[in-house]
Design a protein around this motif. Structure first.
Motif, PDB file in Angstrom:
ATOM      1  N   SER A  61       0.811  -1.220   0.000  1.00 54.70           N
ATOM      2  CA  SER A  61       0.000   0.000   0.000  1.00 54.70           C
ATOM      3  C   SER A  61       0.843   1.269   0.000  1.00 54.70           C
ATOM      4  CB  SER A  61      -0.929   0.017   1.218  1.00 54.70           C
ATOM      5  OG  SER A  61      -1.806  -1.083   1.192  1.00 54.70           O
ATOM      6  N   LYS A  62       2.143   1.157   0.290  1.00 55.20           N
ATOM      7  CA  LYS A  62       2.997   2.341   0.320  1.00 55.20           C
ATOM      8  C   LYS A  62       3.837   2.505  -0.947  1.00 55.20           C
ATOM      9  CE  LYS A  62       3.505   3.200   5.290  1.00 55.20           C
ATOM     10  NZ  LYS A  62       4.470   3.521   6.369  1.00 55.20           N
ATOM     11  N   ARG A  63       3.527   1.759  -1.987  1.00 55.97           N
ATOM     12  CA  ARG A  63       4.249   1.939  -3.240  1.00 55.97           C
ATOM     13  C   ARG A  63       3.925   3.310  -3.843  1.00 55.97           C
ATOM     14  NH1 ARG A  63       2.801  -3.110  -7.012  1.00 55.97           N
ATOM     15  NH2 ARG A  63       0.767  -2.202  -6.547  1.00 55.97           N
ATOM     16  N   PRO A  64       4.919   4.111  -4.164  1.00 56.25           N
ATOM     17  CA  PRO A  64       4.633   5.383  -4.851  1.00 56.25           C
ATOM     18  C   PRO A  64       3.891   5.182  -6.166  1.00 56.25           C
ATOM     19  CG  PRO A  64       6.877   5.372  -4.026  1.00 56.25           C
ATOM     20  CD  PRO A  64       6.354   3.982  -3.844  1.00 56.25           C
ATOM     21  N   GLU A  65       4.123   4.031  -6.796  1.00 60.26           N
ATOM     22  CA  GLU A  65       3.451   3.764  -8.082  1.00 60.26           C
ATOM     23  C   GLU A  65       1.941   3.675  -7.938  1.00 60.26           C
ATOM     24  OE1 GLU A  65       7.647   2.296  -8.393  1.00 60.26           O
ATOM     25  OE2 GLU A  65       6.043   2.160  -6.900  1.00 60.26           O
ATOM     26  N   ASN A  66       1.457   3.464  -6.713  1.00 57.71           N
ATOM     27  CA  ASN A  66       0.007   3.431  -6.486  1.00 57.71           C
ATOM     28  C   ASN A  66      -0.608   4.824  -6.508  1.00 57.71           C
ATOM     29  OD1 ASN A  66       0.355   0.723  -6.071  1.00 57.71           O
ATOM     30  ND2 ASN A  66      -0.068   0.753  -3.880  1.00 57.71           N
ATOM     31  N   MET A  67       0.227   5.847  -6.362  1.00 55.10           N
ATOM     32  CA  MET A  67      -0.285   7.203  -6.166  1.00 55.10           C
ATOM     33  C   MET A  67       0.044   8.121  -7.347  1.00 55.10           C
ATOM     34  SD  MET A  67      -1.691   6.587  -3.300  1.00 55.10           S
ATOM     35  CE  MET A  67      -2.231   8.222  -2.802  1.00 55.10           C
ATOM     36  N   ALA A  68       1.326   8.445  -7.495  1.00 53.37           N
ATOM     37  CA  ALA A  68       1.779   9.284  -8.613  1.00 53.37           C
ATOM     38  C   ALA A  68       3.200   8.855  -8.937  1.00 53.37           C
ATOM     39  CB  ALA A  68       1.725  10.767  -8.252  1.00 53.37           C
ATOM     40  N   PRO A  69       3.363   7.914  -9.852  1.00 56.48           N
ATOM     41  CA  PRO A  69       4.693   7.362 -10.140  1.00 56.48           C
ATOM     42  C   PRO A  69       5.717   8.453 -10.450  1.00 56.48           C
ATOM     43  CG  PRO A  69       2.995   6.089 -11.260  1.00 56.48           C
ATOM     44  CD  PRO A  69       2.308   7.294 -10.671  1.00 56.48           C
ATOM     45  N   ASP A  70       6.914   8.294  -9.888  1.00 54.46           N
ATOM     46  CA  ASP A  70       8.050   9.206 -10.082  1.00 54.46           C
ATOM     47  C   ASP A  70       7.842  10.587  -9.456  1.00 54.46           C
ATOM     48  OD1 ASP A  70       9.445   7.265 -11.559  1.00 54.46           O
ATOM     49  OD2 ASP A  70       8.392   7.852 -13.396  1.00 54.46           O
ATOM     50  N   LYS A  71       6.767  10.744  -8.690  1.00 53.29           N
ATOM     51  CA  LYS A  71       6.517  12.042  -8.064  1.00 53.29           C
ATOM     52  C   LYS A  71       6.147  11.902  -6.591  1.00 53.29           C
ATOM     53  CE  LYS A  71       4.308  16.498  -8.856  1.00 53.29           C
ATOM     54  NZ  LYS A  71       3.485  17.305  -9.780  1.00 53.29           N
ATOM     55  N   TRP A  72       5.361  10.909  -6.259  1.00 52.60           N
ATOM     56  CA  TRP A  72       4.959  10.703  -4.866  1.00 52.60           C
ATOM     57  C   TRP A  72       6.192  10.434  -4.012  1.00 52.60           C
ATOM     58  CZ3 TRP A  72       0.239  10.991  -2.428  1.00 52.60           C
ATOM     59  CH2 TRP A  72       0.132  10.425  -1.151  1.00 52.60           C
ATOM     60  N   PRO A  73       6.385  11.145  -2.902  1.00 51.37           N
ATOM     61  CA  PRO A  73       7.577  10.927  -2.084  1.00 51.37           C
ATOM     62  C   PRO A  73       7.517   9.574  -1.378  1.00 51.37           C
ATOM     63  CG  PRO A  73       6.096  12.487  -1.013  1.00 51.37           C
ATOM     64  CD  PRO A  73       5.518  12.223  -2.362  1.00 51.37           C
ATOM     65  N   ALA A  74       8.525   8.747  -1.613  1.00 57.20           N
ATOM     66  CA  ALA A  74       8.528   7.408  -1.025  1.00 57.20           C
ATOM     67  C   ALA A  74       8.895   7.435   0.451  1.00 57.20           C
ATOM     68  CB  ALA A  74       9.501   6.507  -1.786  1.00 57.20           C
ATOM     69  N   TYR A  75       9.651   8.461   0.884  1.00 59.36           N
ATOM     70  CA  TYR A  75      10.214   8.441   2.237  1.00 59.36           C
ATOM     71  C   TYR A  75       9.901   9.723   2.996  1.00 59.36           C
ATOM     72  CZ  TYR A  75      12.778   4.675   0.063  1.00 59.36           C
ATOM     73  OH  TYR A  75      13.085   3.521  -0.602  1.00 59.36           O
ATOM     74  N   PHE A  76       9.816   9.578   4.311  1.00 56.30           N
ATOM     75  CA  PHE A  76       9.640  10.735   5.182  1.00 56.30           C
ATOM     76  C   PHE A  76      10.851  10.862   6.088  1.00 56.30           C
ATOM     77  CE2 PHE A  76       8.368   7.358   7.993  1.00 56.30           C
ATOM     78  CZ  PHE A  76       8.615   7.816   9.280  1.00 56.30           C
ATOM     79  N   ARG A  77      11.190  12.083   6.406  1.00 52.29           N
ATOM     80  CA  ARG A  77      12.214  12.329   7.422  1.00 52.29           C
ATOM     81  C   ARG A  77      11.561  12.631   8.765  1.00 52.29           C
ATOM     82  NH1 ARG A  77      17.661  15.863   8.080  1.00 52.29           N
ATOM     83  NH2 ARG A  77      17.171  16.734  10.111  1.00 52.29           N
ATOM     84  N   GLU A  78      10.478  13.412   8.720  1.00 53.69           N
ATOM     85  CA  GLU A  78       9.785  13.789   9.950  1.00 53.69           C
ATOM     86  C   GLU A  78       8.282  13.686   9.730  1.00 53.69           C
ATOM     87  OE1 GLU A  78      11.117  17.592  11.475  1.00 53.69           O
ATOM     88  OE2 GLU A  78      13.075  17.317  10.523  1.00 53.69           O
ATOM     89  N   ALA A  79       7.571  13.356  10.799  1.00 54.14           N
ATOM     90  CA  ALA A  79       6.110  13.302  10.748  1.00 54.14           C
ATOM     91  C   ALA A  79       5.578  13.688  12.117  1.00 54.14           C
ATOM     92  CB  ALA A  79       5.632  11.904  10.358  1.00 54.14           C
ATOM     93  N   ARG A  80       4.734  14.706  12.150  1.00 57.98           N
ATOM     94  CA  ARG A  80       4.114  15.169  13.398  1.00 57.98           C
ATOM     95  C   ARG A  80       2.690  15.598  13.108  1.00 57.98           C
ATOM     96  NH1 ARG A  80       9.257  17.077  13.582  1.00 57.98           N
ATOM     97  NH2 ARG A  80       8.716  19.003  12.528  1.00 57.98           N
ATOM     98  N   GLY A  81       1.763  15.152  13.950  1.00 50.94           N
ATOM     99  CA  GLY A  81       0.367  15.542  13.744  1.00 50.94           C
ATOM    100  C   GLY A  81      -0.136  14.972  12.437  1.00 50.94           C
ATOM    101  N   CYS A  82      -0.496  15.846  11.513  1.00 43.77           N
ATOM    102  CA  CYS A  82      -0.868  15.407  10.164  1.00 43.77           C
ATOM    103  C   CYS A  82       0.090  16.017   9.142  1.00 43.77           C
ATOM    104  CB  CYS A  82      -2.318  15.774   9.838  1.00 43.77           C
ATOM    105  SG  CYS A  82      -2.672  17.550   9.863  1.00 43.77           S
TER     106      CYS A  82
END
Length: 771
Positions: free
Chosen positions: A357-378
């Motif tokens: 479910s976290k494949r970028p290809e499911n959302m916007a291939p070559d554009k959806w960010p695959a990785y996060f550095r920080e996440a807080r709240g929403c």
């Protein structure tokens, strides 16, 4: 020995602790330079005790003593705000100094009534990065109680916004950043002037440390806000900033030459005090200890906060250099790190990711960010520092309280600090089991796992062991294990993968064919055919009690009575809907009691945990079957679950996410109708809101929609799992973006330009569900 502007043996001893911690490159975001004659200062003070000319070379000389000259790459230099000083000569002196230091930048001192034509030549200088304002020039008296606009009126904000300038703010009022009016002004001005870059000096002037906890978090969500560390000698403010904003919004500053004062600022009662030579007789108290320079004390405080937070080398490089260099345009951040890492990952990790479910290809291939550095709240930041509001699945539904919830994080950190794994068992697992049984009075026993798929596999194993039967009927999505994918083997090899498209059973033994059978939701006849065919061979029915809407009247009751009549166990999979629709699970709201229920996802709010609860009779098989795993005994998961469930019991998260989801669905419907876009939101609980495009090019529209929302700072697919962290302000921003994007999609359809406007290939579709 205890004079300002000196470096003694005690400073050296303290400084010797710093080199291994300090990064190789340092940029000072807060330093004053001046000529004493321009200050017109009288009496004895730090400013009159120092040299006649405090130039950049003086800054470098003094700070090198405890930081190392090779580390100091430059600074942001500006005049000294002082009543009676010659501000124009001070500003000219800054420029004169900067022209000898190409790697440094400067601010000019600006008073509220300075005419713009007088300021323009300074702003046109390539090394002037912004404005230093100060309360002493406020029209409001006493100035230390001034509003921000009293000494930084809107016209200064307008100039900063037009030119993309820094504003260095030393806020005042007794509570500083904890003052409600200060918070309101900062939020209002930063949002109105988004290209102005506000730096809250002295870590938001938290010389009184408790103010940090009270106020800093209320500034979240401002993209044009930074903090500097200058002259803060206690770690509390830095810790709060790291918790609420992360290391990319904090910058090291010396406050030179305050850094060369001997002593420190400390919290006292409801305020603070400077322990400095004018107040303390250091010689008299030498037997208790010897003071060191403020600059060293501030570094000590920052080191304490950094080590407590667990910052790594990259984080420290950001705080001491990269953040300032990027803010001032001295260096451009490495581009495309997120996509580069994913391209590498696809070579190293089969499939590129661990969760389909976290494949970028499911959302916007070559554009959806695959990785996060920080996440807080929403809010989410990718590896390139790009900021997004998560209006998608919010970690596939696992973070109902929002990312890095404070209460859950505190519980987890406590458990980590005490030790999270041991040869002995974690007492939290008993406490959590008791809590789950108290919430579900029908349940008597509990087994814990660390994920949803494992929990379903355990539940099915227990059911088979208890009944000594093999066949399992499914209605929903229940994970990746062989027992589940066996349903997709088909009656022969030619039909493999036919029932649940997108879930390839390759690797599942053919010998499991026929052990798992499926029926659609609300289809009584299909379930009855299974019972008629398998009868006393049916071990269990496992199903999601609901997902997109309430069941047809009587359907769950029918399933309950049917399983009882044939001796099979009823298992409710509450992994996705549980806690989100109703506290404790949807089955409590729907009034149908299973034999076993399964939980995961939101129960740990982002920390690995799963639970299988059941009646004593249903759970009998656990005693005989082998069900065991080492990491099911660690204590972080149960600690997180306990904190999460307690908080869900205090706040009505279900009502909140229903309200947020309803607002989002209204936005889709309203803007879809306004722009003539074929949008449907049928068959969705607001707490799991989704929409679709009723159009032959639906997948292309979905891909283009996601791509356009990324451009506007939103992670957005055609579904959202709202969280407690989403608020009306975020939804308002999202609503404005939906208006623009839906208008663009409708225009693309009208002109036949959908293909032309796609940035890349069309997103893949997910797998089929039975509910």
């Amino acid at each position: 020995m205890n004079q300002n502007w000196t470096f003694n043996e005690f400073d050296q001893k303290a400084a010797n602790e710093l080199p291994t911690w300090l990064p190789g490159k340092i940029f000072d975001i807060h330093a004053h330079i001046y000529r004493r004659a321009d200050l017109h200062a009288t009496g004895q003070s730090l400013w009159t005790e120092g040299p006649e000319e405090t130039a950049i070379r003086s800054w470098r000389q003094h700070l090198s003593a405890y930081m190392g000259e090779h580390r100091l790459k430059g600074g942001l230099f500006f005049p000294v705000p002082m009543v009676g000083s010659n501000e124009r000569r001070q500003n000219d002196y800054v420029i004169e100094q900067l022209e000898r230091e190409p790697s440094s930048r400067g601010l000019i001192l600006v008073k509220p009534d300075d005419p713009e034509e007088q300021l323009v030549p300074y702003f046109d200088h390539p090394q002037i990065a912004g404005i230093k304002i100060y309360h002493l020039y406020s029209s409001e008296k006493p100035t230390w109680q001034s509003s921000i606009k009293g000494f930084c009126p809107e016209r200064i904000w307008q100039i900063a916004d037009e030119r993309g300038l820094v504003i260095m703010l030393h806020m005042v009022r007794d509570k500083a950043v904890a003052d409600p009016d200060n918070i309101e002004e900062i939020r209002e001005l930063c949002m109105r002037y988004p290209r102005a870059k506000l730096v809250l000096a002295h870590a938001a002037r938290c010389f009184h440390a408790p103010n940090a906890e009270k106020g800093i978090g209320k500034l979240r969500g401002l993209d044009n806000l930074w903090f500097d560390t200058s002259a803060i000698c206690e770690p509390e403010a830095f810790k709060v900033i790291l918790q609420q904003f992360g290391p990319r919004r904090l910058m090291w500053g010396s406050d030179f030459p305050v850094s060369e004062m001997r002593g420190k600022a400390v919290t006292v009662g409801d305020g603070f005090i400077w322990l400095e030579p004018g107040l303390c007789d250091w010689d008299k108290t030498a037997h208790l200890g010897h003071p060191v320079l403020v600059g060293i004390e501030s570094l000590r405080a920052l080191r304490c906060a950094a080590e407590d937070f667990g910052l790594n080398e990259e984080d420290l490089n950001d705080i001491f250099y990269n953040n300032a260099a990027e803010l001032l345009g001295l260096e451009q951040p490495a581009a495309d790190r997120t996509q580069q890492l994913y391209r590498h990952a696809k070579k190293r990790i089969p499939g590129g990711v661990q969760l389909l479910s976290k494949r970028p290809e499911n959302m916007a291939p070559d554009k959806w960010p695959a990785y996060f550095r920080e996440a807080r709240g929403c809010e989410v930041w990718d590896l390139d520092g790009k900021h997004y509001y998560d209006m998608s699945t919010n970690a596939v539904g696992s973070c109902l309280l929002g990312y890095r919830d404070d209460d859950v994080t505190k519980a987890v950190i406590r458990r980590v600090n005490l030790g999270s794994m041991c040869s002995l068992n974690a007492p939290e697992e008993v406490e959590l089991s008791d809590m789950l049984c108290a919430i579900h009075p029908w349940a008597e026993q509990v087994r814990l796992t660390r994920g949803g798929g494992d929990s379903c596999a355990v539940a099915v194993r227990i059911a088979r062991a208890t009944t000594d039967r093999s066949i399992v009927a499914i209605c929903g999505y229940h994970g990746w294990h062989d027992w589940y994918l066996a349903a997709n083997l088909g009656e022969n090899d030619a039909l493999r993968g036919h029932l649940l498209s997108g879930l390839n059973p390759l690797g599942v033994p053919r010998e499991l064919r026929g052990t798992t059978v499926a029926f659609p939701y609300n289809d009584r006849e299909a379930l009855q055919r299974i019972v008629d065919r398998y009868g006393n061979r049916l071990a269990a029915v496992i199903m999601e009690p609901c997902r997109n809407g309430d069941p047809e009247p009587g359907f769950l009751e029918y399933v309950r009575s049917t399983t009882r009549s044939c001796g099979a166990l009823l298992i409710f999979d509450e992994i996705t809907i549980g806690w989100r629709l109703h506290y404790g699970g949807a089955h409590l709201k729907l009034g149908v009691t299973p034999d076993i229920a399964v939980f995961a996802k939101a129960m740990g709010n982002g920390h690995p945990i799963g639970a299988v609860i059941g009646t004593a009779e249903a759970m009998q098989g656990v005693q005989e079957s082998f069900i065991s795993s080492t990491y099911w005994t660690e204590s972080i998961g149960p600690a997180a679950a306990l904190a999460t469930i307690r908080k869900l019991g205090r706040v009505d998260a279900q009502a909140h996410v229903t309200r947020i989801g309803s607002l989002v669905m209204d936005s889709w419907r309203r803007h879809g109708a306004r722009h003539g876009l074929p949008v449907t939101t049928e068959g969705a609980y607001p707490c799991l809101a989704h929409f679709g495009f009723l159009h032959p090019e639906a997948d292309k529209l979905r891909t283009l929609y996601t791509s356009m929302m990324l451009d506007r700072g939103f992670l957005a697919g055609n579904s959202i799992y709202p969280t407690l962290a989403h608020d009306e302000l975020v939804v308002q921003r999202y609503d404005s973006a939906i208006d623009e994007v839906f208008e663009g999609l409708a225009d693309a359809l009208k002109k036949g330009e959908v293909d032309d406007r796609l940035d890349g290939i069309v997103a893949l579709s997910g797998f089929q569900r039975l509910i």
